[in-house]
Design an enzyme around this catalytic site. Structure first.
Site, mmCIF file in Angstrom:
data_model
loop_
_atom_site.group_PDB
_atom_site.id
_atom_site.type_symbol
_atom_site.label_atom_id
_atom_site.label_comp_id
_atom_site.label_asym_id
_atom_site.label_seq_id
_atom_site.Cartn_x
_atom_site.Cartn_y
_atom_site.Cartn_z
ATOM 1 N N TYR A 151 25.904 -2.428 -16.946
ATOM 2 C CA TYR A 151 27.142 -2.365 -17.739
ATOM 3 C C TYR A 151 28.293 -2.981 -16.938
ATOM 4 O O TYR A 151 28.984 -3.883 -17.407
ATOM 5 C CB TYR A 151 27.419 -0.908 -18.058
ATOM 6 C CG TYR A 151 28.614 -0.633 -18.937
ATOM 7 C CD1 TYR A 151 28.603 -0.945 -20.293
ATOM 8 C CD2 TYR A 151 29.751 -0.009 -18.414
ATOM 9 C CE1 TYR A 151 29.691 -0.656 -21.104
ATOM 10 C CE2 TYR A 151 30.833 0.284 -19.219
ATOM 11 C CZ TYR A 151 30.808 -0.036 -20.562
ATOM 12 O OH TYR A 151 31.883 0.263 -21.371
ATOM 13 N N ASP A 152 28.460 -2.473 -15.710
ATOM 14 C CA ASP A 152 29.617 -2.887 -14.903
ATOM 15 C C ASP A 152 29.620 -4.395 -14.644
ATOM 16 O O ASP A 152 30.634 -5.068 -14.806
ATOM 17 C CB ASP A 152 29.622 -2.171 -13.546
ATOM 18 C CG ASP A 152 29.593 -0.653 -13.679
ATOM 19 O OD1 ASP A 152 29.512 -0.152 -14.818
ATOM 20 O OD2 ASP A 152 29.641 0.037 -12.638
ATOM 21 N N GLY A 190 31.234 19.032 -10.415
ATOM 22 C CA GLY A 190 32.292 18.964 -11.439
ATOM 23 C C GLY A 190 33.659 18.628 -10.867
ATOM 24 O O GLY A 190 34.656 18.641 -11.584
ATOM 25 N N ARG A 228 28.297 11.289 -23.442
ATOM 26 C CA ARG A 228 29.462 11.282 -22.557
ATOM 27 C C ARG A 228 30.067 12.678 -22.514
ATOM 28 O O ARG A 228 29.748 13.532 -23.354
ATOM 29 C CB ARG A 228 30.482 10.235 -23.042
ATOM 30 C CG ARG A 228 30.094 8.839 -22.597
ATOM 31 C CD ARG A 228 31.021 7.763 -23.109
ATOM 32 N NE ARG A 228 30.641 7.287 -24.425
ATOM 33 C CZ ARG A 228 31.221 6.265 -25.056
ATOM 34 N NH1 ARG A 228 32.193 5.606 -24.480
ATOM 35 N NH2 ARG A 228 30.821 5.891 -26.261
ATOM 36 N N PHE A 276 30.177 18.150 -24.296
ATOM 37 C CA PHE A 276 30.786 19.480 -24.152
ATOM 38 C C PHE A 276 31.105 20.070 -25.530
ATOM 39 O O PHE A 276 30.912 21.264 -25.765
ATOM 40 C CB PHE A 276 32.059 19.412 -23.298
ATOM 41 C CG PHE A 276 31.809 19.090 -21.840
ATOM 42 C CD1 PHE A 276 30.540 19.216 -21.279
ATOM 43 C CD2 PHE A 276 32.850 18.668 -21.011
ATOM 44 C CE1 PHE A 276 30.310 18.918 -19.931
ATOM 45 C CE2 PHE A 276 32.632 18.376 -19.669
ATOM 46 C CZ PHE A 276 31.363 18.489 -19.126
HETATM 47 P P1 NAD Z 1 29.766 2.563 -29.422
HETATM 48 O O1 NAD Z 1 28.371 2.586 -28.891
HETATM 49 O O2 NAD Z 1 30.175 3.652 -30.343
HETATM 50 O O3 NAD Z 1 30.062 1.176 -30.141
HETATM 51 C C1 NAD Z 1 29.486 -0.038 -29.747
HETATM 52 C C2 NAD Z 1 29.016 -0.781 -30.992
HETATM 53 O O4 NAD Z 1 28.484 -2.059 -30.614
HETATM 54 C C3 NAD Z 1 27.898 -0.028 -31.738
HETATM 55 O O5 NAD Z 1 28.191 0.064 -33.107
HETATM 56 C C4 NAD Z 1 26.673 -0.887 -31.475
HETATM 57 O O6 NAD Z 1 25.705 -0.780 -32.506
HETATM 58 C C5 NAD Z 1 27.291 -2.282 -31.350
HETATM 59 N N1 NAD Z 1 26.455 -3.218 -30.590
HETATM 60 C C6 NAD Z 1 25.949 -3.078 -29.351
HETATM 61 N N2 NAD Z 1 25.233 -4.169 -29.001
HETATM 62 C C7 NAD Z 1 25.308 -5.032 -30.051
HETATM 63 C C8 NAD Z 1 24.793 -6.323 -30.286
HETATM 64 N N3 NAD Z 1 24.046 -6.960 -29.390
HETATM 65 N N4 NAD Z 1 25.090 -6.924 -31.470
HETATM 66 C C9 NAD Z 1 25.857 -6.306 -32.405
HETATM 67 N N5 NAD Z 1 26.370 -5.080 -32.239
HETATM 68 C C10 NAD Z 1 26.098 -4.435 -31.069
HETATM 69 O O7 NAD Z 1 30.729 2.532 -28.137
HETATM 70 P P2 NAD Z 1 32.322 2.589 -28.044
HETATM 71 O O8 NAD Z 1 32.687 3.727 -27.194
HETATM 72 O O9 NAD Z 1 32.927 2.463 -29.377
HETATM 73 O O10 NAD Z 1 32.620 1.265 -27.201
HETATM 74 C C11 NAD Z 1 33.074 0.064 -27.828
HETATM 75 C C12 NAD Z 1 33.489 -0.945 -26.767
HETATM 76 O O11 NAD Z 1 34.536 -0.418 -25.961
HETATM 77 C C13 NAD Z 1 32.353 -1.329 -25.812
HETATM 78 O O12 NAD Z 1 32.438 -2.703 -25.518
HETATM 79 C C14 NAD Z 1 32.652 -0.509 -24.583
HETATM 80 O O13 NAD Z 1 32.176 -1.138 -23.417
HETATM 81 C C15 NAD Z 1 34.171 -0.460 -24.595
HETATM 82 N N6 NAD Z 1 34.692 0.722 -23.876
HETATM 83 C C16 NAD Z 1 34.664 1.964 -24.451
HETATM 84 C C17 NAD Z 1 35.150 3.038 -23.723
HETATM 85 C C18 NAD Z 1 35.213 4.437 -24.303
HETATM 86 O O14 NAD Z 1 35.668 5.353 -23.603
HETATM 87 N N7 NAD Z 1 34.835 4.684 -25.535
HETATM 88 C C19 NAD Z 1 35.630 2.866 -22.416
HETATM 89 C C20 NAD Z 1 35.588 1.600 -21.875
HETATM 90 C C21 NAD Z 1 35.151 0.516 -22.613
HETATM 91 N N1 UDP Z 2 29.463 14.770 -17.138
HETATM 92 C C1 UDP Z 2 29.077 16.090 -16.973
HETATM 93 N N2 UDP Z 2 28.355 16.703 -17.970
HETATM 94 C C2 UDP Z 2 28.016 16.060 -19.121
HETATM 95 C C3 UDP Z 2 28.426 14.706 -19.305
HETATM 96 C C4 UDP Z 2 29.143 14.083 -18.285
HETATM 97 O O1 UDP Z 2 29.367 16.725 -15.932
HETATM 98 O O2 UDP Z 2 27.371 16.706 -19.971
HETATM 99 C C5 UDP Z 2 30.248 14.109 -16.080
HETATM 100 C C6 UDP Z 2 29.658 12.776 -15.584
HETATM 101 O O3 UDP Z 2 28.737 12.984 -14.515
HETATM 102 C C7 UDP Z 2 30.895 12.028 -15.130
HETATM 103 C C8 UDP Z 2 32.010 12.565 -16.047
HETATM 104 O O4 UDP Z 2 31.499 13.770 -16.641
HETATM 105 O O5 UDP Z 2 31.219 12.366 -13.807
HETATM 106 C C9 UDP Z 2 32.398 11.605 -17.170
HETATM 107 O O6 UDP Z 2 31.222 11.134 -17.786
HETATM 108 P P1 UDP Z 2 31.209 10.263 -19.100
HETATM 109 O O7 UDP Z 2 29.778 10.036 -19.451
HETATM 110 O O8 UDP Z 2 32.054 10.877 -20.130
HETATM 111 O O9 UDP Z 2 31.880 8.876 -18.742
HETATM 112 P P2 UDP Z 2 32.021 7.952 -17.426
HETATM 113 O O10 UDP Z 2 33.432 8.085 -17.045
HETATM 114 O O11 UDP Z 2 31.115 8.416 -16.334
HETATM 115 O O12 UDP Z 2 31.697 6.583 -17.910
#
Ligand code: NAD
Ligand code: UDP
Length: 319
Positions: free
Chosen positions: A150-151, A212, A191, A196
């Site tokens: 991912y990163d 935690g 997540r 939770f």
């Molecule tokens: P999510 O999994 O709910 O949404 C991602 C969507 O992308 C899904 O509907 C999935 O089916 C679609 N998808 C994945 N691969 C695909 C592909 N190859 N072709 C077409 N569709 C595809 O996740 P989210 O939390 O809504 O995240 C959305 C975006 O925001 C992502 O790019 C994620 O990296 C970024 N993001 C989210 C968070 C967060 O906290 N929610 C934090 C950082 C970055």
């Molecule tokens: N975490 C946890 N219990 C859970 C889910 C997540 O203790 O049931 C912790 C996880 O190890 C991380 C933090 O909560 O340290 C946030 O995790 P999350 O998956 O929400 O997102 P991240 O910031 O790691 O992408």
């Protein structure tokens, strides 16, 4: 504007679709449902300004007609190895969505002379050695660990976005999203907040990975979307952090959710399967967003959780 949004059926994508339509735009949503759900878009079935194309963005993207903006949000996003939608279980798809998906999305933005937005992430900072994280920090990332799919895909995506901006003159922007929560998160997302809430509503103990003491800074989805819309309509090209800067330990988050839901089952400490790859601290420095977009988050954690709770109750069939 006529806007292509990849990842439209996901958590953030579906909220963004709603807000873009509310503002009078036309939206073409694209998704392959790998982690998203059609239910998230079902309420838009009769909206004449919304079209949906089921497609994997890792393959060449074609959309008939002109586009004014392309927003690339498609990617698995949960780091939880216990979740079926977590990227440790979808490693190749995650790398392809970040690499090939970004390339194809930039390609269609270039062909349309459209504004392009990349949904990047705080994960590009890795397990940060600088705290809080500002956009000028280059990060501390393991290139081969479980989270690397991912990163590193997102880091590649940022580099490719800047290359299209510098070399092809594409009007790009990059939003570095920090932990965001809200309604429509997948019930098995894994997540911290959805896990939770699900556990507390079922009267189960909340699973804490490790001690935690690791921290995060949680932003409610509506605040994030407001920041994204401001960035989209700006002329900024450099990355911008969007997130809530209130930093809390995972332990405190779990305890406050138990208190709000009156769950007496307490906490269960488990081995952290994410190991050393789990960032210890995370907090956005949002001064750039405050200065250039005039944006700050407004919604308190307790209020955001109350709004999210209703969605999880419905999913679990709880009245
Ligand atoms: P999510 O999994 O709910 O949404 C991602 C969507 O992308 C899904 O509907 C999935 O089916 C679609 N998808 C994945 N691969 C695909 C592909 N190859 N072709 C077409 N569709 C595809 O996740 P989210 O939390 O809504 O995240 C959305 C975006 O925001 C992502 O790019 C994620 O990296 C970024 N993001 C989210 C968070 C967060 O906290 N929610 C934090 C950082 C970055
Ligand atoms: N975490 C946890 N219990 C859970 C889910 C997540 O203790 O049931 C912790 C996880 O190890 C991380 C933090 O909560 O340290 C946030 O995790 P999350 O998956 O929400 O997102 P991240 O910031 O790691 O992408």
């Amino acid at each position: 504007m006529r806007i292509l949004l990849t990842g439209a059926a996901g958590f953030l994508g579906s909220h963004l679709t709603d807000h873009l339509l509310d503002a009078g735009n036309e939206v073409v949503g694209m998704d392959n449902f790998i982690t998203g759900k059609s239910e998230n878009l079902a309420h838009l079935a009769d909206n004449p300004r919304f079209k949906f194309i089921q497609h994997d963005v890792s393959n060449y993207i074609f959309v008939p007609g002109n586009l004014d903006a392309v927003l690339h949000f498609a990617s698995p996003a949960s780091p939880n190895p216990n979740s079926p939608v977590g990227y440790p279980n979808l490693p190749i798809q995650t790398m392809k969505a970040g690499a090939l998906g970004t390339h194809n999305s930039l390609g269609i933005a270039k062909a349309n002379n459209a504004r392009f937005m990349l949904a990047s992430t705080s994960e590009i900072y890795g397990d940060p050695l600088e705290h809080p994280q500002s956009e000028t920090y280059w990060g501390h990332v393991d290139p081969i660990g479980e989270r690397s799919v991912y990163d590193e895909a997102k880091r590649f995506a940022e580099a490719l976005t800047m290359a299209y901006h510098r070399f092809h003159g594409v009007n790009t922007c990059i939003v570095r999203i920090f932990n965001t929560y809200g309604p429509r998160m997948h019930i098995d997302d894994g997540r911290a907040v959805p896990n939770f809430l699900k556990q507390a509503l079922r009267g189960d103990a909340l699973t804490i990975y490790g001690d935690g003491k690791q921290t995060r800074s949680f932003c409610y989805v509506d605040d994030l979307i407001e920041g994204i819309l401001r960035l989209l309509s700006s002329d900024v090209h450099d990355p911008v952090n969007i997130g809530n800067s209130t930093e809390t330990s995972i332990l405190e988050i779990a305890e406050s959710i138990n208190k709000l839901i009156k769950n007496s089952a307490g906490l269960e400490f488990k081995e952290n399967l994410r190991g050393e790859g789990d960032p210890q601290r995370r907090q956005p420095d949002i001064s750039r967003a405050q200065e250039i977009l005039g944006w700050s988050p407004k919604i308190l954690f307790e209020d955001g959780i109350a709004l999210t709770l209703e969605h999880f109750k419905k999913q679990l069939g709880i009245k």
